[in-house]
Every structure is written in C-alpha cells, then in structure tokens.
Design a protein around this motif. Structure first.
Motif, PDB file in Angstrom:
ATOM      1  N   ASN A  67       2.532   3.499  -4.559  1.00  0.00           N
ATOM      2  CA  ASN A  67       1.265   3.969  -5.105  1.00  0.00           C
ATOM      3  C   ASN A  67       0.595   2.899  -5.944  1.00  0.00           C
ATOM      4  O   ASN A  67       1.257   2.149  -6.659  1.00  0.00           O
ATOM      5  CB  ASN A  67       1.528   5.198  -5.942  1.00  0.00           C
ATOM      6  N   PHE A  68      -0.744   2.813  -5.848  1.00  0.00           N
ATOM      7  CA  PHE A  68      -1.434   1.715  -6.517  1.00  0.00           C
ATOM      8  C   PHE A  68      -1.301   1.789  -8.029  1.00  0.00           C
ATOM      9  O   PHE A  68      -1.432   0.779  -8.713  1.00  0.00           O
ATOM     10  CB  PHE A  68      -2.898   1.620  -6.072  1.00  0.00           C
ATOM     11  N   LEU A  69      -0.995   2.955  -8.568  1.00  0.00           N
ATOM     12  CA  LEU A  69      -0.787   3.023 -10.011  1.00  0.00           C
ATOM     13  C   LEU A  69       0.475   2.279 -10.421  1.00  0.00           C
ATOM     14  O   LEU A  69       0.526   1.666 -11.486  1.00  0.00           O
ATOM     15  CB  LEU A  69      -0.695   4.477 -10.460  1.00  0.00           C
ATOM     16  N   ASP A 128     -13.588   7.738  -3.341  1.00  0.00           N
ATOM     17  CA  ASP A 128     -12.576   8.772  -3.571  1.00  0.00           C
ATOM     18  C   ASP A 128     -12.996   9.730  -4.676  1.00  0.00           C
ATOM     19  O   ASP A 128     -12.789  10.928  -4.589  1.00  0.00           O
ATOM     20  CB  ASP A 128     -11.248   8.124  -3.977  1.00  0.00           C
ATOM     21  N   ALA A 141       1.782   9.759  -8.838  1.00  0.00           N
ATOM     22  CA  ALA A 141       0.720   8.930  -9.416  1.00  0.00           C
ATOM     23  C   ALA A 141       0.139   9.583 -10.662  1.00  0.00           C
ATOM     24  O   ALA A 141      -0.123   8.912 -11.662  1.00  0.00           O
ATOM     25  CB  ALA A 141      -0.371   8.716  -8.379  1.00  0.00           C
ATOM     26  N   PHE A 184      -0.249   9.324   6.489  1.00  0.00           N
ATOM     27  CA  PHE A 184       0.827   9.383   5.497  1.00  0.00           C
ATOM     28  C   PHE A 184       0.626   8.325   4.419  1.00  0.00           C
ATOM     29  O   PHE A 184       0.786   8.596   3.223  1.00  0.00           O
ATOM     30  CB  PHE A 184       2.173   9.185   6.205  1.00  0.00           C
ATOM     31  N   THR A 185       0.249   7.108   4.846  1.00  0.00           N
ATOM     32  CA  THR A 185      -0.001   6.046   3.873  1.00  0.00           C
ATOM     33  C   THR A 185      -1.088   6.461   2.897  1.00  0.00           C
ATOM     34  O   THR A 185      -0.951   6.284   1.683  1.00  0.00           O
ATOM     35  CB  THR A 185      -0.465   4.761   4.596  1.00  0.00           C
ATOM     36  N   MET A 186      -2.171   7.015   3.423  1.00  0.00           N
ATOM     37  CA  MET A 186      -3.286   7.408   2.566  1.00  0.00           C
ATOM     38  C   MET A 186      -2.850   8.480   1.568  1.00  0.00           C
ATOM     39  O   MET A 186      -3.239   8.455   0.406  1.00  0.00           O
ATOM     40  CB  MET A 186      -4.439   7.943   3.417  1.00  0.00           C
ATOM     41  N   ILE A 218       0.243   9.079   0.414  1.00  0.00           N
ATOM     42  CA  ILE A 218       1.168   8.534  -0.577  1.00  0.00           C
ATOM     43  C   ILE A 218       0.409   7.703  -1.603  1.00  0.00           C
ATOM     44  O   ILE A 218       0.682   7.735  -2.787  1.00  0.00           O
ATOM     45  CB  ILE A 218       2.231   7.649   0.131  1.00  0.00           C
ATOM     46  N   ASP A 219      -0.586   6.943  -1.105  1.00  0.00           N
ATOM     47  CA  ASP A 219      -1.282   6.005  -1.974  1.00  0.00           C
ATOM     48  C   ASP A 219      -2.340   6.696  -2.821  1.00  0.00           C
ATOM     49  O   ASP A 219      -2.828   6.126  -3.781  1.00  0.00           O
ATOM     50  CB  ASP A 219      -1.932   4.905  -1.114  1.00  0.00           C
ATOM     51  N   ASP A 220      -2.700   7.921  -2.473  1.00  0.00           N
ATOM     52  CA  ASP A 220      -3.828   8.538  -3.163  1.00  0.00           C
ATOM     53  C   ASP A 220      -3.481   8.919  -4.597  1.00  0.00           C
ATOM     54  O   ASP A 220      -2.409   9.427  -4.887  1.00  0.00           O
ATOM     55  CB  ASP A 220      -4.274   9.793  -2.430  1.00  0.00           C
ATOM     56  N   PHE A 221      -4.423   8.635  -5.468  1.00  0.00           N
ATOM     57  CA  PHE A 221      -4.303   9.147  -6.831  1.00  0.00           C
ATOM     58  C   PHE A 221      -5.550   9.931  -7.200  1.00  0.00           C
ATOM     59  O   PHE A 221      -5.465  11.065  -7.696  1.00  0.00           O
ATOM     60  CB  PHE A 221      -4.082   8.000  -7.811  1.00  0.00           C
ATOM     61  N   VAL A 222      -6.728   9.354  -6.932  1.00  0.00           N
ATOM     62  CA  VAL A 222      -7.972   9.887  -7.483  1.00  0.00           C
ATOM     63  C   VAL A 222      -8.250  11.306  -6.991  1.00  0.00           C
ATOM     64  O   VAL A 222      -8.523  12.203  -7.792  1.00  0.00           O
ATOM     65  CB  VAL A 222      -9.141   8.947  -7.135  1.00  0.00           C
ATOM     66  N   LEU A 259       0.740   7.664  10.863  1.00  0.00           N
ATOM     67  CA  LEU A 259       1.193   6.675   9.879  1.00  0.00           C
ATOM     68  C   LEU A 259       0.111   6.382   8.850  1.00  0.00           C
ATOM     69  O   LEU A 259       0.377   6.346   7.643  1.00  0.00           O
ATOM     70  CB  LEU A 259       1.575   5.373  10.587  1.00  0.00           C
ATOM     71  N   PHE A 306     -11.383   4.368 -11.631  1.00  0.00           N
ATOM     72  CA  PHE A 306     -11.288   4.635 -13.061  1.00  0.00           C
ATOM     73  C   PHE A 306      -9.893   4.390 -13.616  1.00  0.00           C
ATOM     74  O   PHE A 306      -9.736   4.117 -14.789  1.00  0.00           O
ATOM     75  CB  PHE A 306     -11.771   6.046 -13.425  1.00  0.00           C
ATOM     76  N   MET A 334       0.813  -1.208   0.000  1.00  0.00           N
ATOM     77  CA  MET A 334       0.000   0.000   0.000  1.00  0.00           C
ATOM     78  C   MET A 334       0.852   1.265   0.000  1.00  0.00           C
ATOM     79  O   MET A 334       0.362   2.331  -0.321  1.00  0.00           O
ATOM     80  CB  MET A 334      -0.917   0.009   1.227  1.00  0.00           C
ATOM     81  N   TRP A 335       2.087   1.125   0.403  1.00  0.00           N
ATOM     82  CA  TRP A 335       2.955   2.302   0.449  1.00  0.00           C
ATOM     83  C   TRP A 335       3.524   2.639  -0.916  1.00  0.00           C
ATOM     84  O   TRP A 335       4.084   3.707  -1.103  1.00  0.00           O
ATOM     85  CB  TRP A 335       4.095   2.089   1.438  1.00  0.00           C
TER      86      TRP A 335
END
Lengths: 284, 287
Positions: free
Chosen positions: A101-103, B110, B238, B216-218, B220-224, B213, A221, A98-99
């Motif tokens: 990025n999912f892309l 999201d 991303a 921060f994870t959220m 880093i992982d966020d794209f939308v 923590l 998406f 998860m650290w």
C-alpha cells in the motif's frame, strides 16, 4: 445472438447508474445547496479564499508530473532495448511496489527524511553538513527535508512513477522496428529518428502517463499530510477537511471537488485534442 | 527496437530501481530491529513479529483489506467480463456513451470518487431511516432504522472502481477474437450459453486474468476511496496506518510490510515462472 449477448450489460448499466452517475449528481446537488438545503452559489464564492491552495496543488502536481516524465520516459526507452527476460523482470520490479500500500511506502520516506532521519545521518557521517556549514557560514545541525514542498513532490514522484513508466513502455515496446530502420535508411541520424519517429509514435503512452500521474497528484491528501506535515495544505486536504475533518462543510467540499473535477477534465480534453492532432500529423 | 544500451543507460536504470526499492528495504531491515526506532539499529530481534500477531487492530485491518480485495476482485471480474461481452455485442451508437460513463471512475481523482460515494451513501441512509420508520409503523416486521457505512459500503465502492479495469483488459481480447467462431459454434448447434463457455471464454481468458490482477492490485493499493466509504466500523490496513501517522507509528507496521512484500514477491515469482515455462513449451511445440 448479438442482441441476446448485449443484454449481459443490463446489470452493469444499472450498477453504473446507481454508483457512478448518481454519486456525481449528488456532488453537483451538494455543491449548489446551502447547509439548510436551499439553492445557493455561495459555496463557489467562498472558494476565492482558497485560490492559494488551488495554485499550490496544481504547481506541485505539475512539477511531480514533469519529473515523472523525465525519469519515466528514459526508463521505458532503455527497458524496451533490453532482452525479453530483462524486460519481464523489470516490469515485475516496477509493478511490485504498487502491491504494498502506498501509505506504507510514504511512511518509510518519513523516517528517511526526518530531521534526525537516515538521510541526515548519512550527510552527517560523510561530512556534507559540516561542509555546507563551512561554505555558507551557517550553523545547521541537519537539512530540513520533511515538511517541505520538496518532500511532498518527492512523495508524489515516488508513488506515481510506475503509472508513468507502464503506459509509455507498453507503447514503445510495440513500435514497429521497420519504421525506425526505414528512417535510418532514409538518412536520419539517431536524434532525428527519436524526434521524428519514436517520440511522436509514443505520444499516446506519454499522454496517458501524464494523466495517470497528474490526477492523483493534484488530488492527494495523505502524501501532503505525511510528508508535508500539514503545513502545505493541498486540494485533497481541503476536501478531506470538509467531509471528515474539523471544518465540517460537505457543501463546500462538494463544490471544491466539482471545480477540481471540471478543471481536470478540461485539461485532459485539451491535451488529448492536442495529442490526436499530433497523431494524425504523423499518420499523414 | 535495436539492442544496445550503454553503460550509462544501465546505470540510470539501476539508480531508478534503487530509488524505488530503498524505502521498502529500509522497512524490511528495521522490522528486525530490537529497538522502537526506525532510524537507529539496535540489534536483531523478531520482537515486532510476535507483537504483530497479538496486535488485534492491525490483524483485523489486514483481514478486512484481504477480504474486501478478494471479494471485490471476484465480483468485479465476473461482472466486468459479462459487461464487456455485452458491450462488445452492442451497436456502436449505444456502446460509446456507456463506455464513457464506464471510464469515469478511472479518470476521476480518487478523492472525488470517494467523496461522491460517501454523499450518496449518507443520503441513502437518511432516506432509508424515514422509510424504515414508516415501514415499522405498519407492524409487519421490523427493519433496522439506522444503517451506517461499514464493510458493505466499502465493498460496493471497491467493486465500482474495479469493474472498469476488468472491462478495459477484457474488451481488447474480445475485439481480437474471430467473430465467425461464435457464429460457427452456433451454426453447429451450440446454444449461446455453450458458445459462451466453449468459445468465447477460452479466447478471452488472458484478458480476464490480467483484469483480475489489476483489480486486486487497485483494491490492495487503495486508501482514499476506502477512507471515505468505510465509515468508522471497518478499517483497512491503509486506514489504520494513516490513523497511526498522526501519533506515533508502531514498528509492527514494519513487520506487516515485510510479510506483505514477501508474500507478493513469492506470488509474482510463481506467476512469472509459470508464464515463462508455458512460453517455452509453446516454442518447443512450434519448432
């Protein structure tokens, strides 16, 4: 002291009003207005043409959620039976992807599933494709894996599996061992212990896992665009197109978002109701 | 739970971990590939790491990602902790509806959060445009008439979706805390500021750390959400990758993935080793 401390929330309440409540009001306003600003319901009327996208999104998200549950529950259960050291490391290993990025992770699947990608090369090497051709009398050079609905579901499962494992695990690991021993002492076999004790008690974790997988799956998406090749349009793609894509129409986009939000909220509410009933039944 | 896992159970676990890690290891392996391909191995080289350092687009977006995640985490952790303490001190009747609103960003998809913030920012900028034009006509001093989405809006969005996670992990710690401790401290002459620093904060520290923590994870992982709120002037990693997938993804992405992965691995290892050591210390002290 209590009253003084509760004043600490005031800044955050203002923040919520500005950036949580106001944006949702904006979505509602946009959903009910036409391009020139007047009131209209036509945005919702237009949505009928996208019924197929709605059904496809919910279908794929449901399949992905079911697969996540089928993998995630046993994983959590098995993990909780291991020693504390193993559990700690396993948790870190599940969180670790998860650290990134999912892309990045989805992008990696693109090169695995491609027509001349790694998986097809592997199948070629071990002769699976030739075998398939012999058995079915076809003349395939490769298995078509990318740009299919299957690939999109795979992407969802891969990306959201940790969201299923974490809540279920955190519930199972806290289960009171004496309950299980009591059930055993009272003559339940292991199937019954699982069905009548462990499963009902872990239901809250299961429900929050389902929510945490289903909601991002139904609204994704990027995954559908990268692994579905843009052919399998999902709700998320539809909304994105209305805001940043070619078919610029934020009013329609807001209406679709609103409908999706309402469907999801209703689903969650029904599910939690059902869950609460179960829990109470167990308590009694 | 009783401890007996059969061989088959363990095998299943291993397979799940292979599934989770195979794509990541492939990225890492092919970051050392001499060729451009992500499929065919053409020999070892560090070419892409060198090119990565010279790729301004990627380096800039890595910088933006780290900056926005760190800033959002710090701000959200502080704001969320105070908010959680405030919620805790509230009467139930007031607290429940506010907590429901607080849960909205976590429950919402999201894309809905992103789109709704995007609409808000655009509407605000339009209003601001007319306000600034009117204000400038007064001739006091000039305000910028055109605001656009960028790093500022990105940061606001990240803070907004991070705070609920902090509250979620600080809240339970507050509820577990012995309420008499605070009263006792104040009876003994603490001001409520001192009570906060000396009593409440040490009690809820684990919750704050895990909340930070998660935040921060959220981030880093966020794209939308970033995608809808960053506009065209700021771009997170991303977003850069997403932009590339429409054309051809350059192999520098493999290199940056590897670097990120190794960094995170080292960080997590340090955190866990420290935690394990503290636990052992506590146990030896008890015995």
């Amino acid at each position: 002291m209590k009253n003084k401390l509760s004043r600490l929330t005031i800044p955050y309440v203002i923040w919520m009003a500005l950036f949580v409540v106001a944006p949702i009001i904006m979505v509602v306003i946009y959903a009910f207005s036409s391009a020139d600003g007047g009131f209209t319901l036509s945005n919702f009327a237009k949505m009928g043409t996208y019924a197929v996208v709605f059904t496809r999104s919910f279908k794929l998200a449901l399949i992905a959620t079911a697969i996540c549950l089928l993998i995630g529950y046993p994983v959590s259960y098995i993990m909780s039976k291991e020693g504390p050291r193993f559990q700690r490391i396993a948790m870190v290993l599940i969180m670790l992807p998860m650290w990134m990025n999912f892309l990045l992770r989805t992008y990696s699947w693109m090169s695995i599933l491609e027509n001349n990608g790694l998986l097809n090369q592997l199948f070629q090497k071990i002769g699976l494709i030739a075998l398939y051709n012999n058995v079915f009398g076809t003349d395939l050079q490769f298995f078509r894996m990318i740009n299919t609905q299957g690939a999109v579901v795979l992407g969802m499962v891969y990306n959201y599996l940790p969201f299923m494992i974490l809540p279920i695990y955190s519930v199972i690991v806290k289960l009171d061992n004496s309950l299980i021993e009591a059930a055993r002492d009272l003559g339940a076999n292991s199937v019954n212990v699982f069905r009548r004790v462990i499963l009902p008690l872990s239901l809250p974790g299961v429900l929050s896992g389902i929510t945490m997988v289903f909601v991002p799956s139904v609204s994704t998406f990027a995954i559908s665009k990268m692994l579905g090749g843009g052919t399998e349009l999902l709700l998320g793609d539809l909304i994105e197109q209305q805001f940043l894509g070619g078919a610029y129409n934020p009013q329609l986009g807001a209406a679709i978002s609103l409908v999706m939000m309402i469907i999801v909220v209703v689903c969650m509410w029904v599910m939690n109701r059902f869950g609460e009933g179960e829990e109470q039944a167990v308590m009694m | 739970m009783s401890k007996n896992n059969s061989f088959l159970n363990r095998l299943f676990m291993v397979l799940v971990f292979v599934f989770l890690y195979a794509p990541i290891f492939l990225l890492i392996i092919f970051s050392f590939n001499a060729g451009k391909s992500n499929v065919v191995w053409q020999g070892f080289s560090l070419e892409w790491y060198g090119k990565l350092l010279n790729n301004r687009l990627i380096m800039q977006s890595v910088y933006t990602t780290l900056l926005v995640s760190l800033l959002a985490t710090v701000i959200a952790t502080i704001a969320g902790t105070f908010a959680a303490i405030g919620f805790f001190a509230m009467r139930r009747k007031v607290r429940e509806p506010l907590l429901t609103v607080n849960n909205i960003p976590m429950m919402n998809a999201d894309i809905v959060t992103g789109v709704s913030l995007c609409l808000l920012f655009v509407a605000f900028f339009n209003c601001w445009g007319s306000f600034a034009a009117w204000f400038n006509s007064l001739g006091l001093f000039r305000l910028p008439t055109r605001l656009t989405m960028g790093f500022g809006t990105l940061l606001i969005a990240h803070i907004t979706f991070n705070i609920p996670y902090v509250i979620l992990s600080v809240g339970p710690k507050l509820r577990q805390m012995d309420k008499n401790l605070v009263d006792a401290a104040m009876d003994l002459g603490c001001t409520w500021m001192q009570a906060f620093w000396k009593v409440i904060l040490p009690e809820i520290k684990p919750g704050i750390v895990s909340g930070a923590l998660t935040a921060f994870t959220m981030s880093i992982d966020d794209f939308v959400i970033s995608y809808f709120t960053a506009g065209s002037s700021a771009s997170t990693l991303a977003m850069t990758i997403y932009g590339m997938t429409k054309k051809r993804v350059s192999p520098e992405i493999n290199a940056i993935s590897t670097l990120l992965f190794v960094t995170v691995l080292i960080l997590l290892a340090i955190i866990n080793i420290r935690e394990a050591r503290q636990e052992r210390l506590r146990q030896t002290r008890l015995s």
